[in-house]
Enzyme design. Structure first.
Site, PDB file in Angstrom:
ATOM      1  N   SER A  16       0.684  -1.419  -0.149  1.00 42.74           N
ATOM      2  CA  SER A  16      -0.144  -0.149   0.140  1.00 42.74           C
ATOM      3  C   SER A  16       0.935   1.342   0.006  1.00 42.74           C
ATOM      4  O   SER A  16       0.281   2.494  -0.326  1.00 42.74           O
ATOM      5  CB  SER A  16      -0.841  -0.106   1.255  1.00 42.74           C
ATOM      6  OG  SER A  16       0.011   0.354   2.404  1.00 42.74           O
ATOM      7  N   LYS A  56       2.091   4.244   7.095  1.00 46.87           N
ATOM      8  CA  LYS A  56       1.262   5.052   6.129  1.00 46.87           C
ATOM      9  C   LYS A  56       1.613   6.313   6.216  1.00 46.87           C
ATOM     10  O   LYS A  56       2.741   6.947   6.934  1.00 46.87           O
ATOM     11  CB  LYS A  56      -0.122   4.949   6.795  1.00 46.87           C
ATOM     12  CG  LYS A  56      -0.654   3.860   6.810  1.00 46.87           C
ATOM     13  CD  LYS A  56      -1.172   3.028   5.699  1.00 46.87           C
ATOM     14  CE  LYS A  56      -1.958   1.757   5.706  1.00 46.87           C
ATOM     15  NZ  LYS A  56      -2.196   0.857   4.546  1.00 46.87           N
TER      16      LYS A  56
END
Lengths: 110, 136
Positions: A16, A56
């Site tokens: 991701s 992230k």
């Protein structure tokens, strides 16, 4: 998950954060003792499962609410604040400084 | 203790979507292509006009159709999800190989053609070889 030391290492699992981080990258992470800044890559505990770490990028900081998102161009490739909402600042564990493996991708994490 | 295990992280930081990702394998496409070839063989060798033979014949055609579609789907997953621009740099024929392989899936639906089936098997093998080379 609270690592005991100021610096600790993590292995990235998943895609991701591509193209910034790839599956299998090894990172040196420094504990973050100040509020996160937008644009920084951070390691946080998963708000849905605190023992699990996520990596992230901070998109926005509003008081104690931090919006994090994966770098992957396809939103389907990342589960982040778009699904679980902003996370509390206290969930943020650290900031990756350096990718130390694989060697051909050695360098600072930006 | 070797250096690798000494410097290896003991923690994992997840960069996942909740849907399992990153698990790609060309084996599914290979099995589908092999099935297509097997069905072409069965259809070509099919004789007898009794109900049982006709039933087998029609089932073979249906399975050929189905597995040619599965093969195409599996190839497209590898093409669009697994392979990345850096792979293309290393294997400049990648797009062409996938395009031709996907077209061979269609050709195997349209026809009963042992050569087309063998070509599809070869194309899938070529892609599988590239895939495994990228995993080294």
């Amino acid at each position: 998950m609270r690592p005991a030391t100021l610096l600790f290492r993590v292995a990235v699992a998943g895609r991701s954060m591509e193209p910034t981080l790839e599956d299998g990258d090894w990172l040196l992470v420094r504990k973050l003792r100040r509020p996160p800044r937008p644009g920084e890559v951070v390691v946080t505990s998963d708000p849905r499962e605190p023992a699990r770490l996520l990596v992230k990028r901070v998109r926005a900081v509003a008081g104690d609410r931090v919006t994090v998102q994966g770098d992957h161009a396809d939103p389907a490739e990342s589960t982040d604040s778009r699904q679980f909402g902003p996370i509390p600042g206290a969930a943020i564990v650290g900031r990756p400084l350096l990718r130390y493996a694989p060697l051909h991708r050695f360098g600072l994490v930006r | 203790m070797d250096l690798r295990s000494l410097i290896a992280p003991r923690l994992v930081a997840h960069a996942h979507c909740d849907i399992p990702c990153g698990i790609y394998d060309p084996t599914a496409a290979k099995v589908a292509a092999d099935t297509v070839a097997k069905m072409v063989e069965k259809i070509t060798g099919s004789t007898g006009g009794d109900e049982a033979s006709r039933n087998t014949f029609i089932r073979s055609v249906a399975v050929k159709e189905e597995h040619a579609q599965i093969c195409k789907k599996e190839l497209l997953i590898l093409w669009t999800d697994y392979f990345k621009p850096e792979h293309l740099e290393k294997y400049p024929k990648l797009h062409d190989t996938f395009w031709k392989a996907a077209k061979l899936c269609s050709k195997n639906k349209q026809s009963v053609d042992a050569k087309a089936a063998a070509d599809l098997q070869a194309a899938v093998k070529e892609i599988a070889d590239i895939f495994w080379a990228t995993k080294k």
